[in-house]
Motif scaffolding. Structure first.
Motif, PDB file in Angstrom:
ATOM      1  N   GLU A 107       0.831  -1.207   0.000  1.00  0.00           N
ATOM      2  CA  GLU A 107       0.000   0.000   0.000  1.00  0.00           C
ATOM      3  C   GLU A 107       0.864   1.255   0.000  1.00  0.00           C
ATOM      4  N   GLU A 111       1.170   4.131  -3.021  1.00  0.00           N
ATOM      5  CA  GLU A 111       0.975   5.560  -2.783  1.00  0.00           C
ATOM      6  C   GLU A 111       2.188   6.359  -3.239  1.00  0.00           C
ATOM      7  N   ARG A 114       2.148   6.548  -6.997  1.00  0.00           N
ATOM      8  CA  ARG A 114       1.158   7.513  -7.458  1.00  0.00           C
ATOM      9  C   ARG A 114       1.704   8.936  -7.358  1.00  0.00           C
TER      10      ARG A 114
END
Length: 204
Positions: A107, A111, A114
């Motif tokens: 996760e 992130e 991104r």
């Protein structure tokens, strides 16, 4: 450059600003607070040395008088950087060829990826960002059952499960360090073969 020639042009340069106060003090190159500027200069020097002769560079820490420097790599070596802060992200997008994150959870990786892609678009980068994930494992033989289990800690099955989750983020390559608790080369070789077979079976 010698290694690049020996490997058929497969070398990439994974660089970073460092984290250890003791290492910086021992090297006595510059204060720890200037590590970002030091890295910028290291990148400049590498680009100069890998480029055409005569090589010439004048920086705050480095001076290269007009020189013939060899051997040369097959081409400019790709520079990959980690990025743990906004300034480091900007350096990566503006000056590096790729990203070298650490496997600290799928996760968190997603992130960071991104944010990196958004910043690259914002700053007008058109070249793709290479990505090599660095994974430091802690193989325990049996499943690690504690709630405090970290990514890539535990059995081969748990390590491969984490590999699968991180690979799904979209990184191009994963560099796996398995040697942390191996007692000798034979044990490391057997563990590597087991992880490889399990990862391939899992589609990684």
């Amino acid at each position: 450059a010698s290694l690049d020639a020996a490997s058929g042009g497969r070398v990439v340069a994974g660089l970073g600003s460092g984290w250890s106060l003791d290492e910086y003090a021992a090297a006595a190159v510059a204060p720890f607070e200037q590590r970002g500027k030091v890295l910028d200069e290291v990148i400049d020097v590498c680009r100069a040395v890998w480029g055409p002769d005569p090589v010439e560079y004048e920086g705050a820490l480095t001076t290269v008088a007009p020189s013939v420097v060899g051997p040369k790599p097959k081409g400019p070596l790709p520079i990959l950087l980690p990025a743990g802060s906004p300034r480091a992200l900007r350096r990566l997008v503006d000056r590096a060829d790729g990203w070298m994150p650490v496997g600290m959870g799928a996760e968190a990786l997603a992130e960071q990826w991104r944010q990196l892609q958004e910043l690259a678009a914002e700053r007008g980068r058109t070249e793709p960002v290479q990505s090599v994930l660095r994974v430091n494992t802690q193989h325990t033989g049996k499943n690690y059952e504690g709630a405090d289990r970290r990514p890539f800690q535990g059995s081969v099955a748990q390590i491969v499960e984490d590999l699968h989750a991180h690979a799904a983020v979209g990184v191009e390559e994963i560099l796996i360090d398995l040697q942390g608790r191996a007692r000798d080369a034979a044990e490391l070789k057997d563990l590597a073969a087991e992880v490889y077979a399990a990862a391939r079976a899992a589609g990684v």
